[in-house]
Design an enzyme around this catalytic site. Structure first.
Site, mmCIF file in Angstrom:
data_model
loop_
_atom_site.group_PDB
_atom_site.id
_atom_site.type_symbol
_atom_site.label_atom_id
_atom_site.label_comp_id
_atom_site.label_asym_id
_atom_site.label_seq_id
_atom_site.Cartn_x
_atom_site.Cartn_y
_atom_site.Cartn_z
ATOM 1 N N GLY A 1 0.837 -1.196 0.000
ATOM 2 C CA GLY A 1 0.000 0.000 0.000
ATOM 3 C C GLY A 1 0.872 1.245 0.000
ATOM 4 O O GLY A 1 0.614 2.209 -0.707
ATOM 5 N N ALA A 2 1.923 1.192 0.823
ATOM 6 C CA ALA A 2 2.846 2.317 0.941
ATOM 7 C C ALA A 2 4.088 1.819 1.651
ATOM 8 O O ALA A 2 4.081 0.737 2.241
ATOM 9 C CB ALA A 2 2.211 3.446 1.750
ATOM 10 N N MET A 3 5.171 2.601 1.575
ATOM 11 C CA MET A 3 6.415 2.193 2.225
ATOM 12 C C MET A 3 7.071 3.389 2.889
ATOM 13 O O MET A 3 7.253 4.436 2.271
ATOM 14 C CB MET A 3 7.353 1.561 1.177
ATOM 15 C CG MET A 3 8.720 1.176 1.721
ATOM 16 S SD MET A 3 8.603 -0.088 3.018
ATOM 17 C CE MET A 3 10.010 0.364 4.050
ATOM 18 N N GLU A 4 7.452 3.176 4.166
ATOM 19 C CA GLU A 4 7.897 4.275 5.028
ATOM 20 C C GLU A 4 9.357 4.669 4.853
ATOM 21 O O GLU A 4 10.008 5.048 5.826
ATOM 22 C CB GLU A 4 7.639 3.901 6.487
ATOM 23 C CG GLU A 4 8.544 2.767 7.060
ATOM 24 C CD GLU A 4 7.961 1.382 6.951
ATOM 25 O OE1 GLU A 4 7.066 1.174 6.103
ATOM 26 O OE2 GLU A 4 8.396 0.489 7.698
ATOM 27 N N ASN A 5 9.910 4.632 3.630
ATOM 28 C CA ASN A 5 11.299 5.063 3.428
ATOM 29 C C ASN A 5 11.505 6.391 4.157
ATOM 30 O O ASN A 5 10.689 7.304 4.034
ATOM 31 C CB ASN A 5 11.566 5.252 1.940
ATOM 32 C CG ASN A 5 11.040 4.105 1.113
ATOM 33 O OD1 ASN A 5 11.424 2.981 1.333
ATOM 34 N ND2 ASN A 5 10.114 4.384 0.217
ATOM 35 N N HIS B 1 -0.105 6.041 9.164
ATOM 36 C CA HIS B 1 0.672 4.820 9.400
ATOM 37 C C HIS B 1 2.146 5.045 9.039
ATOM 38 O O HIS B 1 3.047 4.759 9.831
ATOM 39 C CB HIS B 1 0.073 3.696 8.541
ATOM 40 C CG HIS B 1 0.765 2.381 8.636
ATOM 41 N ND1 HIS B 1 0.218 1.298 9.296
ATOM 42 C CD2 HIS B 1 1.963 1.946 8.149
ATOM 43 C CE1 HIS B 1 1.054 0.266 9.210
ATOM 44 N NE2 HIS B 1 2.117 0.641 8.519
ATOM 45 N N GLU B 2 2.374 5.596 7.859
ATOM 46 C CA GLU B 2 3.756 5.779 7.408
ATOM 47 C C GLU B 2 4.475 6.839 8.236
ATOM 48 O O GLU B 2 5.656 6.679 8.570
ATOM 49 C CB GLU B 2 3.795 6.146 5.916
ATOM 50 C CG GLU B 2 3.085 5.145 4.997
ATOM 51 C CD GLU B 2 3.496 3.706 5.212
ATOM 52 O OE1 GLU B 2 4.650 3.452 5.585
ATOM 53 O OE2 GLU B 2 2.639 2.810 5.016
ATOM 54 N N GLU C 1 4.963 -3.183 12.794
ATOM 55 C CA GLU C 1 3.755 -3.026 11.985
ATOM 56 C C GLU C 1 2.489 -2.941 12.830
ATOM 57 O O GLU C 1 1.567 -2.213 12.504
ATOM 58 C CB GLU C 1 3.645 -4.161 10.957
ATOM 59 C CG GLU C 1 4.712 -4.104 9.875
ATOM 60 C CD GLU C 1 4.756 -2.769 9.124
ATOM 61 O OE1 GLU C 1 3.831 -1.943 9.259
ATOM 62 O OE2 GLU C 1 5.733 -2.542 8.390
HETATM 63 ZN ZN LIG Z 1 3.949 -0.296 8.208
#
Ligand SMILES: [Zn+2]
Ligand SMILES: *[C@@H]1O[C@H](CO)[C@@H](O)[C@H](O)[C@H]1NC(C)=O
Ligand SMILES: *[C@@H]1O[C@H](CO)[C@@H](O)[C@H](O)[C@H]1NC(C)=O
Ligand SMILES: *[C@@H]1O[C@H](CO)[C@@H](O)[C@H](O)[C@H]1NC(C)=O
Length: 972
Positions: A354-358, A390-391, A413
């Site tokens: 869904g998304a990535m927290e880089n 969330h990110e 997570e």
């Molecule tokens: Zn996450």
């Protein structure tokens, strides 16, 4: 990462044939994040750079190498510790003329400390090719920092299984000394959604290509050689080479971007500010011709990047509006200023999760970041707010302080999945979004955690070694159970105590790594600084929830006040073979009320106990346990209390809190599935829905009735069930007709808007004529005028029902709209609705389209096939399709974009006959040689589920049929 493909409310609520919410359950519960490629392609050398003039050689050790060599182990030896990397990458956004492949080239150097003498350098490298001779070490350059002597490299080789580059030296590196290793390499910029990869889209009729990354969990090593473990934090100096006219982004701020000539090409060289000390899986490199908008909040530069037309259309505005406030919220929640000078967020057309927290450069699916008033539903909007929250939550919890190894992924997570609701609530306080965790996480994960195939939150470090094992941890247990038990913990500690412990944890471990018990330690310290009383330490209480799988059903006998607990299993005949250190007993916090009055909370610390206050002597008093479903458990009562609760529901349902009305329905249906209470008792909880107007209880009922639809929509029960549900939903449909002024207005409340969708979808699905006329009228208006009159909230439901009622003309119209959609959110609604047609030939054609990535993006292929299987008519077509194409799907279409377990579970969900069971077994046998990859477990689970379904139908069909017949006859 945020969950992968997510079925939004507007899509997940179902239409005539699409299951109410089972779809969202299956999909979200399976491993949607799986990085299959690592499993399937371990032994592939990536294609070489054919045009760059460099010679590329690689050699491998024969596989007969004794397995006790350090490179046979998946974990790095603890000899070398990286300090700083310099990495220059040059992605080519045009295919190489000689090979037709997209590639990138790179130079990297890493400064590391030797912490134990060794004559080996083992560093991660996957699908990278090295220029120069490997066999004599000429491809690598090794130097010592202080000028002291350095051994030379005798030989280098790639060890594919463990994804290592191994350098054998002719002498030892010495403890305490610093060295620099430099390497030049090339890799393929494939469309495989992992590591450094490419995404494609069309803009104004032109094909565009961008380069982007997805490192988590183990693909940083696919973009440059690195010590790719989360505990090996380091500083990174990144430089990107890219075409004039494109923008390069990375974790740090752009320091300078200069025109340079390399290999005769005029290009830009963008240098980024050195990162903070961080883990490799949080790196990001992106080259695109995107546009952006931005602002500065309290010294932090916030920017939203997307395709230029999307930015021009204002689709990034909502994300920009809420990012600042959410960031501020987390700064206070964590009592820690945002650790970086900038926060970029970017929408990528092809993105697996869904998304990535880089850190500093968060990547999203387009649907998870871009909002357009004209196209996005309130559910799309909620998804954007919660995923951004969330990110951003990870910027501290996960990025600043990182769990030492992947076995503790659940804490990372689970935590972000819990506080995403707090962050979204800050941005949209009117929504009451915090309540929705009960439906979206607690109830959803109960479904998987009640199976014997579940697993504890915490895994042992030594059990999580291979990339595939790491990928498997990205499941519903880690995310949703993690979130549920942390919410319970925050509740019984109270929020001030929880945040105090959290804050001191972040402070102590900033820029370093932890194990989950470090958080418990800090929470315990916070508890001890207050008068909070707990029955045991935080560690001991939480271990019962973290170290054993499953959860209890707590039974209250109001005739005696007896309270007891038992491991809840959906299938009572299943056998638990996994031993538990706590014998499947939990330390259970109990919040409860007695006839409208909230009582002092209790703890159940043993198998059974007596709580005198829970004894009921009157005929009207009722006991209700697990207020707001803050506890991670189900509740059962004695018959008398169930009767009194049901009477309360039908007399004055408002006396029972809304979330608990949803709970009563969900618990009853699941207790019935587990044969703890009769199925008709569960059905009785739906009787009062005639008077219910709130979203959560309705949604809870629909989630559960979906199983009935799946089991009975091909049998004679179906007609009677339709009659009953139509009766139940008609008042709700009429209610919305009134409050929306004959469907001309949007209901005010967020959840009211959701429930309006439920009202229309269930009314149409059960054949209410007024509903069907309404949706077909709207759709026809659209087809006739070209102007879409349908509110975004209702679009999926309306499209689905209209397409189901229509034929090729409606389908083709919608397909054309899908292809021309300028926003992914609209495309997703159409893509799901196209699966609603009842024409087999259209469904078959649509199935064929799913494996053509120019028609359906790879990231969307699985979910589209599953949508089709949800349709009672599409079910067998999808099953035939998947069986016939399995070999092709598995070998050609595999990789990170294709989640086999979703597919297998999705196409077999309705299976409930002997014939289907035989087919499934045959399928397993026929494809044993090809294999099932990440779907292996799903195949066995499907067989088990089919058998359970057959049993359930045999035991319940008669009763259920009679109950529906009687319920329609008896006026309530
Ligand atoms: Zn996450
Ligand atoms: C990285 O580049 C800087 C500037 O050129 C240099 O001072 C530093 O030593 C380099 N570090 C490594 C690990 O190569
Ligand atoms: C990498 O390539 C650069 C030229 O682009 C060269 O100066 C350098 O020596 C090479 N490094 C290695 C380790 O081959
Ligand atoms: C963003 O905020 C501005 C200023 O408050 C407001 O006018 C605009 O409608 C907001 N946009 C969205 C999409 O929420």
């Amino acid at each position: 990462m945020a969950k992968g493909f997510f079925i939004s409310k507007a899509v997940g609520i179902g239409g005539i044939f699409v299951g109410v919410a089972a779809l969202s359950i299956i999909i979200a519960l399976s491993v949607v994040y799986s990085q299959e490629k690592s499993k399937n392609n371990n032994n592939q050398v990536s294609p070489t750079d054919g045009g760059g003039g460099t010679t590329t050689t690689s050699s491998t050790k024969p596989t007969t190498t004794p397995p006790n060599n350090p490179w046979n182990k998946y974990r790095l030896p603890q000899t070398l510790v990286p300090i700083e990397y310099n990495v220059t990458l040059w992605p080519r956004l045009k295919p190489d003329p000689a090979t037709g492949l997209y590639i990138f080239t790179g130079e990297s150097s890493v400064l590391f400390e030797c912490v134990e003498d060794t004559d080996l350098i083992i560093i991660h490298s996957n699908k990278l090719n090295y220029s120069g001779s490997m066999s004599d070490g000429g491809f690598a350059h090794l130097s010592a920092v202080s000028g002291h002597s350095v051994p030379s490299v005798n030989e280098g080789f790639l060890f594919f299984e463990t994804q290592f580059l191994v350098l054998k030296l002719n002498g030892n590196l010495l403890k305490g000394q610093l060295y620099i290793l430099s390497l030049n390499f090339t890799g393929e910029l494939a469309d495989d959604l992992g590591g450094f990869y490419r995404s494609e889209y069309t803009e104004g009729g032109t094909k565009k290509v961008m380069a982007t990354t997805q490192m988590q969990p183990t693909d940083a090593r696919k973009s440059f050689p690195c010590f790719d473990e989360p505990a090996l934090k380091s500083y990174f100096n990144i430089i990107l080479i890219h075409d004039v006219g494109t923008v390069a982004l990375s974790n740090g701020r752009e320091l300078e971007s200069k025109n340079v000539v390399i290999d005769g090409q005029n290009v830009l060289r963008t240098v980024f500010e050195r990162t903070e000390k961080m883990s490799t899986y949080l790196l990001a490199f992106i080259v695109s011709d995107y546009g952006n908008i931005g602002n500065n909040i309290g010294g932090v530069d916030i920017r939203i990047f997307a395709r230029k037309p999307a930015i021009t259309a204002g689709q990034g505005d909502y994300a920009l509006n809420i990012t600042g406030p959410i960031l501020k919220f987390f700064e206070e929640y964590y009592n820690s200023t945002y650790p970086l000078p900038k926060s970029d967020q970017i929408a990528i057309p092809d993105f697996n999760a869904g998304a990535m927290e880089n850190w500093g450069l968060i990547t999203y699916r387009e649907t998870a970041l871009l909002y357009d008033e004209e196209f996005s539903s309130n559910s799309n909007k909620q998804r954007i707010a919660t995923i951004i929250a969330h990110e951003l939550a990870h910027m501290w919890f996960g990025n600043l302080v990182t769990l030492r190894w992947w076995n503790d992924l659940w804490l990372n997570e689970g935590f972000a999945s819990y506080v995403e609701y707090l962050g979204a609530d800050e941005a949209e306080p009117e929504w009451n979004v915090k309540d929705l965790i009960v439906l979206s996480d607690v109830h959803r994960v109960f479904a998987v955690d009640a199976l014997t195939s579940s697993h504890p939150l915490s895994s042992k470090e030594e059990d999580i070694q291979k990339p595939a094992q790491i990928s498997e941890l990205f499941d519903a247990i880690s995310y949703s159970k993690g979130a549920s038990v942390l919410r319970m913990l925050s509740d019984f500690l109270t929020e001030p105590v929880f945040t105090k412990g959290l804050q001191s944890y972040l402070k102590e471990f900033a820029f370093s790594n932890t194990v989950y018990t470090d958080l418990w330690k800090h929470l315990q310290m916070a508890v001890e600084a207050t008068t909070t009383e707990l029955p045991d330490t935080v560690n001991n209480i939480m271990n019962t929830w973290v170290l054993q799988m499953g959860f209890p059903v707590v039974t209250i006998d109001t005739t005696s006040g007896a309270v007891s607990q038992k491991h809840f299993l959906l299938d009572p005949d299943s056998e638990v073979t996994t031993p538990s250190p706590y014998n499947y007993e939990w330390i259970v916090p109990i919040k409860w009320m007695k006839t409208k009055i909230i009582q002092t909370p209790k703890w159940l610390t043993q198998k059974s106990d007596t709580v005198n206050e829970m004894k009921v002597t009157t005929t009207s008093d009722w006991v209700l346990v697990n207020l707001d479903v803050v506890g991670y458990y189900r509740v059962n009562y004695d018959e008398g209390n169930w009767d009194r609760l049901l009477s309360a529901l039908s007399a004055r349902h408002e006396d029972i809190p809304t979330i608990n009305r949803a709970q009563l329905v969900d618990d009853a249906f699941n207790l019935a599935r587990a044969k703890i209470i009769p199925t008709v008792r569960a059905l009785q909880t739906t009787l009062y829905l005639k008077n219910e107007r709130h979203y959560m209880p309705w949604q809870s009922a629909l989630n559960n009735l979906d199983f009935f639809f799946l089991m009975f929509d091909r049998s004679e029960v179906y007609g009677h069930m339709q009659d009953y549900l139509r009766n139940q939903v008609t008042p709700l449909f009429e209610h919305y007709k009134t409050v929306t002024d004959n469907w001309t207005k949007v209901p005010t409340g967020h959840m009211d808007q959701y429930n309006q969708v439920n009202a229309i979808s269930l009314a149409c699905r059960t054949g209410l004529k007024a509903c069907q006329d309404l949706v077909q009228g709207w759709f026809k208006m659209w087809m006739d005028s070209g102007n879409n009159p349908i509110h975004p909230n209702l679009r999926y439901t309306v499209y689905c029902n209209a397409i189901a009622a229509g034929g090729a003309a409606e389908w083709n119209f919608a397909w054309e709209q899908f292809q021309n959609a300028s926003i992914a959110t609209e495309a997703d609604k159409l893509r799901a609705a196209l699966a609603c047609t009842t024409e087999p030939w259209l469904l078959n054609r649509y199935l064929e389209y799913t494996l053509n990535s120019s028609l359906i993006r790879k990231q969307d292929a699985t979910s589209t096939i599953v949508y089709i299987a949800q349709n009672v008519i599409g079910q067998s077509l999808a099953w035939d399709f998947v069986r016939a194409r399995w070999n092709y799907i598995f070998t050609q279409y595999g990789g990170g974009s294709f989640s086999f377990s979703n597919l297998v579970n999705g196409v077999t969900e309705r299976f409930s006959t002997e014939f289907e069971l035989q087919q499934l077994k045959q399928f397993k046998e026929d494809n044993a040689d090809v294999g099932f990859g990440s779907g292996t477990l799903a195949v066995d689970q499907s067989i088990e589920r089919t058998q359970a379904n057959m049993k359930w139908i045999a035991e319940n069909k008669e009763n259920v049929l009679n109950w529906f017949i009687e319920a329609v006859k008896t006026p309530t």
